[in-house]
Design an enzyme around this catalytic site. Structure first.
Site, mmCIF file in Angstrom:
data_model
loop_
_atom_site.group_PDB
_atom_site.id
_atom_site.type_symbol
_atom_site.label_atom_id
_atom_site.label_comp_id
_atom_site.label_asym_id
_atom_site.label_seq_id
_atom_site.Cartn_x
_atom_site.Cartn_y
_atom_site.Cartn_z
ATOM 1 N N HIS A 1 -30.819 -26.578 -42.307
ATOM 2 C CA HIS A 1 -30.402 -27.304 -40.910
ATOM 3 C C HIS A 1 -31.081 -26.672 -39.506
ATOM 4 C CE1 HIS A 1 -26.967 -24.930 -39.430
ATOM 5 N NE2 HIS A 1 -27.028 -24.420 -40.424
ATOM 6 N N CYS B 1 -22.222 -19.276 -34.348
ATOM 7 C CA CYS B 1 -20.940 -19.096 -35.092
ATOM 8 C C CYS B 1 -20.068 -18.343 -34.373
ATOM 9 C CB CYS B 1 -21.786 -18.107 -36.329
ATOM 10 S SG CYS B 1 -22.762 -19.214 -37.204
HETATM 11 N N1 PLP Z 1 -29.024 -16.279 -40.293
HETATM 12 C C1 PLP Z 1 -29.263 -16.625 -39.159
HETATM 13 C C2 PLP Z 1 -30.393 -15.720 -38.355
HETATM 14 C C3 PLP Z 1 -28.760 -17.673 -38.470
HETATM 15 O O1 PLP Z 1 -28.873 -18.235 -37.390
HETATM 16 C C4 PLP Z 1 -27.711 -18.448 -39.151
HETATM 17 C C5 PLP Z 1 -27.124 -19.830 -38.595
HETATM 18 O O2 PLP Z 1 -26.730 -19.714 -37.312
HETATM 19 C C6 PLP Z 1 -27.489 -18.170 -40.655
HETATM 20 C C7 PLP Z 1 -28.073 -17.132 -41.190
HETATM 21 C C8 PLP Z 1 -26.442 -18.948 -41.522
HETATM 22 O O3 PLP Z 1 -27.149 -20.385 -41.991
HETATM 23 P P1 PLP Z 1 -26.224 -21.542 -42.556
HETATM 24 O O4 PLP Z 1 -25.719 -21.982 -41.428
HETATM 25 O O5 PLP Z 1 -27.179 -22.342 -42.979
HETATM 26 O O6 PLP Z 1 -25.188 -20.691 -43.271
#
Ligand code: PLP
Length: 394
Positions: free
Chosen positions: A207, A331
């Site tokens: 995504h 997040c």
């Molecule tokens: N790693 C980084 C650098 C991210 O920016 C994100 C999501 O914001 C993730 C990992 C996690 O990805 P996912 O949302 O597909 O779990």
């Protein structure tokens, strides 16, 4: 939601699915729906689609299809890489020491923290400079005989700083230590040749590259020790069980192909928008500061802090004006604590609470940037007027 009166500047949090991606996915919902493990025509059609998607991804990464594992998201890819290698190395009696940085996404940071808190590992967290960059010499200095994994992200999700991954990978390789990089934010913008990057494990999320949410990729170099984190069937070459999500696998392969084939043109176009945004904000808003490196940064990332402000009211005013942005990592939004990335870069607690991240994307236009530059100075002024501590200092 896609009407042009709104301006979406939160592509680091998520991207819209590309219509070309949707188009290639569609047949795999209701027409070709067989379980790829089966022995009939439907099953073979699904298996063929997965094989083709795996080959597409492998060609882009410069590896073999067997080295590609499809997962459910970037977080799962990071988890599988880190836990999988750490546990396999521990089982083999190789050691219990991990090396990482203080600016990793929580998918990496919390995984390593848990390995240390509950599974007997130790970690060295190498520092970053004020731009959020790691010095490979610090990684080299942290290596011990019992080091079993190094994890350093390609590009940071909050400030966009791009790490010297190939240099860190070279020193890991010279010492025979597996090297993982979280390339979730970099995958649309950086070359992904795993040999040139010297990486053994590389994580991608759908995504963030104009595929849907709920699909990810992990590259695992041949012979890298890796214990599966989920147990079940023999899918994904015994590394990740679960009936394959065929439409999403087809979708992420197409999305990766599209972003990588348009990378040079899009990087140039988006970097021009980003640079105009950065120059405009710094010029028009006193007490504003760019966060992250001025040049070694993702072409789509413009991130700032503003003296005397808090991020949430800024985001609220922007949203009311039809501009969608973020205060840092999506997040962690909503938590009152400042970002661990900004504090690791040495920003004072209060200033770090004012972080604004504007991330442009494929559909962002010059007019969108004009509109932000027209509105943001007034919004910052309004928010500052409501911040008594700031008024007291001016
Ligand atoms: N790693 C980084 C650098 C991210 O920016 C994100 C999501 O914001 C993730 C990992 C996690 O990805 P996912 O949302 O597909 O779990």
């Amino acid at each position: 939601m896609s009407e042009k009166s709104t301006i979406y500047l939160d592509h680091a949090a998520s991207t819209p699915t590309d219509p070309q991606v949707v188009e290639v996915m569609l047949p795999y919902f209701s027409d070709i729906y067989g379980n790829a493990s089966g022995m009939h025509k439907q099953a073979r059609a699904s298996a063929r689609a997965i094989d083709e998607a795996r080959r597409t991804v492998a060609d882009i990464l410069g590896c073999t299809p067997k080295e590609i594992v499809f997962t459910a998201c970037g977080s799962e890819s990071d988890n599988l890489a880190i836990r999988g290698v750490a546990w396999a190395q521990q089982q083999a009696g190789k050691g219990n020491h991990l090396i990482t940085t203080p600016i990793e996404h929580h998918a990496v940071e919390h995984t390593i923290d848990q390995l240390c808190d509950k599974f007997g590992f130790e970690q060295s967290v190498v520092p970053v400079d004020r731009y959020g960059l790691v010095n490979p010499d610090d990684v080299a200095a942290a290596i011990r005989p019992e080091t079993v994994l190094i994890s350093v992200m390609c590009a940071n999700n909050e400030v966009g700083s791009i790490q010297p991954v190939a240099d860190i990978g070279a020193l890991a390789r010279a010492r025979g230590i597996p090297f993982h990089t979280d390339a979730v934010q970099a995958a649309a913008y950086e070359p992904l040749d795993v040999d040139a990057l010297n990486v053994d494990l590389l994580a991608i999320s759908g995504h963030k590259i104009y595929a849907p949410k709920g699909i990810g990729i992990l590259y695992v170099r041949r012979k890298t020790p890796l214990l599966p984190v989920l147990t079940g069937g023999s899918h994904e070459n015994n590394r990740r069980p679960g009936t394959e999500n065929v439409p999403y696998i087809v979708g992420i392969a197409k999305a990766l192909e599209l972003v990588q084939s348009r990378r040079h043109a899009e990087n140039e176009r988006q970097a021009a928008l980003r640079d105009r945004l950065i120059a405009g904000v710094l010029d028009r808003i006193p007490g504003s500061q760019l966060t992250g490196h001025p040049t070694r940064r993702l072409p789509n990332n413009a991130s700032f802090v503003f003296e005397g402000c808090e991020a949430n009211p800024i985001l609220m005013h922007l949203d009311m004006a039809g501009i969608q942005a973020a205060s840092g990592s999506a997040c962690t939004s909503g938590m009152p604590e400042p970002s661990h990335v900004l504090t690791a870069m040495g920003l004072p607690h209060q200033l770090a609470l004012s972080a604004l991240r504007l991330t442009v994307g494929k559909q962002t236009t010059d007019a969108d940037i004009d509109r932000v530059l027209e509105l943001l100075p007034g919004i910052i002024e309004k928010v500052r007027a409501l911040t008594p501590t700031y008024q007291a200092t001016v």
